[in-house]
Design an enzyme around this catalytic site. Structure first.
Site, PDB file in Angstrom:
ATOM      1  N   ARG A  43      77.684  34.696 -22.646  1.00  0.00           N
ATOM      2  CA  ARG A  43      76.679  35.745 -22.449  1.00  0.00           C
ATOM      3  C   ARG A  43      76.119  35.698 -21.030  1.00  0.00           C
ATOM      4  NH1 ARG A  43      74.634  35.565 -27.960  1.00  0.00           N
ATOM      5  NH2 ARG A  43      76.314  34.496 -29.081  1.00  0.00           N
TER       6      ARG A  43
ATOM      7  N   LYS B 105      78.470  32.016 -38.155  1.00  0.00           N
ATOM      8  CA  LYS B 105      77.051  32.304 -37.920  1.00  0.00           C
ATOM      9  C   LYS B 105      76.305  31.997 -39.208  1.00  0.00           C
ATOM     10  CE  LYS B 105      73.985  35.999 -36.298  1.00  0.00           C
ATOM     11  NZ  LYS B 105      73.984  37.318 -35.636  1.00  0.00           N
TER      12      LYS B 105
ATOM     13  N   GLY C 296      70.419  29.158 -26.889  1.00  0.00           N
ATOM     14  CA  GLY C 296      71.640  28.488 -27.357  1.00  0.00           C
ATOM     15  C   GLY C 296      71.977  28.904 -28.776  1.00  0.00           C
TER      16      GLY C 296
ATOM     17  N   ASP D 287      66.027  27.509 -39.192  1.00  0.00           N
ATOM     18  CA  ASP D 287      66.739  26.730 -40.209  1.00  0.00           C
ATOM     19  C   ASP D 287      68.253  26.757 -40.014  1.00  0.00           C
ATOM     20  OD1 ASP D 287      67.343  29.311 -40.897  1.00  0.00           O
ATOM     21  OD2 ASP D 287      66.406  29.259 -42.878  1.00  0.00           O
ATOM     22  N   GLY D 288      68.704  27.488 -38.994  1.00  0.00           N
ATOM     23  CA  GLY D 288      70.146  27.520 -38.735  1.00  0.00           C
ATOM     24  C   GLY D 288      70.936  28.362 -39.721  1.00  0.00           C
TER      25      GLY D 288
ATOM     26  N   ARG E 122      82.767  35.097 -37.148  1.00  0.00           N
ATOM     27  CA  ARG E 122      82.958  36.078 -36.083  1.00  0.00           C
ATOM     28  C   ARG E 122      84.141  35.656 -35.202  1.00  0.00           C
ATOM     29  NH1 ARG E 122      77.078  37.298 -33.464  1.00  0.00           N
ATOM     30  NH2 ARG E 122      77.304  35.216 -32.572  1.00  0.00           N
TER      31      ARG E 122
ATOM     32  N   ASP F 101      70.519  37.327 -23.459  1.00  0.00           N
ATOM     33  CA  ASP F 101      71.328  36.398 -24.247  1.00  0.00           C
ATOM     34  C   ASP F 101      72.194  37.128 -25.264  1.00  0.00           C
ATOM     35  OD1 ASP F 101      68.382  36.533 -25.038  1.00  0.00           O
ATOM     36  OD2 ASP F 101      69.284  35.969 -26.935  1.00  0.00           O
TER      37      ASP F 101
END
Ligand code: AMP
Ligand code: MG
Length: 487
Positions: A183, A113, A90, A125-126, A176, A252
């Protein structure tokens, strides 16, 4: 061209049931600043260039605020990573803000992103660091300029918030754009959970939006799979022809629209090396340059398997069975154009023999093909090309065969040269060029090199005499650049 206030959001993906995503909020970063942006990508949203410096937009691209009409979500997907199924991945650090519909009627999903943790972040940590964001930004826009299907990059926003990788770095967010970020893995997740209705609903959504001509078919699913396979074949042909290595071809990271997606440890070939592995962490060479077409085929079998609940096994395998031929044909067509010859078996053997010579002599792939554009068929020496080879005799033998093939076609130098220059780029995003831009940005907060590279790579087929050094072979220190999954 218009302003932020007139953006219209559509958000088709967010209108699907919540099985496909989680509603999230980006996590703010302190004191964001604009690092760079792509005027061409901004134009896709019909935004005027002046808008990019507006604090409202920078705050939005930093994840610090949402614009009216945005509906922020993180998508759920799974995937086969290095051959092994991982049941839940995910968007661990990507957040879809919404889908803008532009005046031309195109829908562009806008995704940040590096916008902070989501329910899919697992241990991460994202965040994304400036270094990898610069690589993704430059490569997305460079690929587009090369005519290769790809997600786009609108901008990078930075913040001095520390991010810890091997060393302490700083945070950045890449915005983006893509018609869709769905995907192969977006389907796989439901297959392995045995949620057949969710596979069907997602397929219906993707078909209605992105393969609308198939909605007229009584049974659209096999044809949908076939179209994905054909787009993937075309994409692989383009990667192989330009010398691009993706580095992490997990399912993915495979776009359902046949786009280049998720730029991590990618690399362009310098010296031609079929076994080139750009990802330092890929110790077995699973995703080596010359493996890419076969890996895509394997990934397609994984997608086909997840779609079997919507069709028979025979229909699913039939739908992807054209892939090898479609790839072969598309690759030969592109290589033939690069060599200035018609596609055919003789051209194929000339091209493949040339590649073998390049590999044996460690000749730069891009430089060889660009110099080949100037092959003078009235001359015997071909010095600018010949100088690239250690084994001069082998080159001379090949050049004689090439000259004969050109004569047989009645090929005119000037005409052929012009056509070849339109398909053999002079400028590509070599690792060392990206590295120089990254060092300037991270060490000196000087972003001018990113802008210079971006402008240069927007016209990869044009002679740009002031940038001649950017077309040269990499310096020795480039061999020591190690690109890993750390990003
Ligand atoms: P990638 O190899 O970058 O395509 O990432 C594979 C998976 O790991 C994706 O689901 C990403 O969202 C997730 N991921 C990568 N880096 C991070 C991070 N720093 N924080 C959270 N998730 C991440
Ligand atoms: Mg990914």
């Amino acid at each position: 061209m218009s302003s932020l206030e007139s953006l219209t959001f559509d958000n088709g993906f967010a209108r699907l049931p919540e099985a496909y995503y989680s509603r999230v909020c980006p996590t703010p970063v302190p004191d964001p600043y604009l690092v760079c942006y792509s005027p061409q990508a901004l134009a896709l949203l019909d935004l005027d260039d002046r808008e990019i410096t507006r604090p409202e937009l920078i705050e939005t691209l930093a994840g610090n605020q949402l614009l009216p009409g945005m509906d922020a979500i993180a998508a759920l997907y799974a995937g086969h990573q290095f051959g092994h199924y991982v049941p839940q991945l995910g968007d661990g650090r990507a957040i879809l803000l919404g889908e803008v519909r532009n005046a031309a009627g195109q829908g562009w999903e806008v995704q940040l992103k590096g916008a902070g943790r989501t329910p899919y972040s697992r241990g991460g940590d994202g965040r994304a660091v400036l270094r990898s964001s610069i690589r993704e930004f430059l490569c997305s826009e460079a690929m587009h300029a090369l005519g290769i299907p790809t997600t786009r990059a609108l901008a990078i926003v930075g913040s001095d918030r520390p991010v810890y990788r091997e060393d302490q770095e700083t945070a950045a967010l890449v915005t983006r754009l893509a018609p869709s970020f769905v995907r192969f893995g977006s389907f796989e997740v439901f297959y392995y959970r045995n949620q057949i209705e969710s596979i069907k609903h997602l397929a219906d959504y993707v078909i209605a939006r992105y393969y609308p001509e198939l909605t007229a078919l009584a049974d659209p699913y096999p044809e949908f799979l076939r179209q994905v396979a054909l787009r993937t074949a075309e994409l692989m042909a383009q990667w192989q022809a330009v010398g691009f290595s993706h580095g992490v071809m997990n399912t993915d990271n495979m776009s359902i629209l046949g786009l280049t997606l998720d730029y991590g440890p990618f690399g362009f070939l310098d010296a031609f090396d079929p076994g080139y592995v750009c990802n330092h962490s890929d110790t077995s060479g699973r995703y080596a340059f010359d493996q890419q077409p076969d890996v895509a085929a394997w990934n397609l079998t994984k997608l086909a398997q997840t779609l079997v609940p919507l069709m028979s096994v025979e229909a699913a395998s039939g739908a992807i069975s054209e892939y090898p031929q479609a790839f072969g044909r598309a690759y030969l067509e592109r290589m033939a154009a690069k060599f200035g010859l018609p596609p055919g078996s003789e051209t194929a053997s000339l091209a493949m023999d040339a590649l073998q010579l390049l590999a044996q002599n460690h000749v730069d792939y891009t430089i060889f093909l660009r110099r080949l554009c100037d092959f003078d068929n009235g001359e015997n020496s071909h010095n600018t090309l010949r100088d690239l080879f250690l084994d001069r005799a082998a080159f001379d033998a090949w050049a004689a065969r090439y000259a004969a093939a050109l004569r047989q076609q009645g090929s005119l130098d000037a005409e052929r040269s012009k056509a070849m220059r339109a398909v053999n780029p002079k400028y590509i995003l070599r690792n060392h060029l990206a590295e120089i831009a990254i060092r300037r940005a991270t060490d000196e907060r000087d972003y001018s090199e990113i802008n210079r590279l971006h402008a240069l790579l927007t016209h990869p087929f044009d002679e740009q005499p002031e940038y001649e050094p950017y077309a040269a072979e990499p310096p020795d220190w480039a061999k020591r650049i190690e690109i890993s999954c750390s990003s």
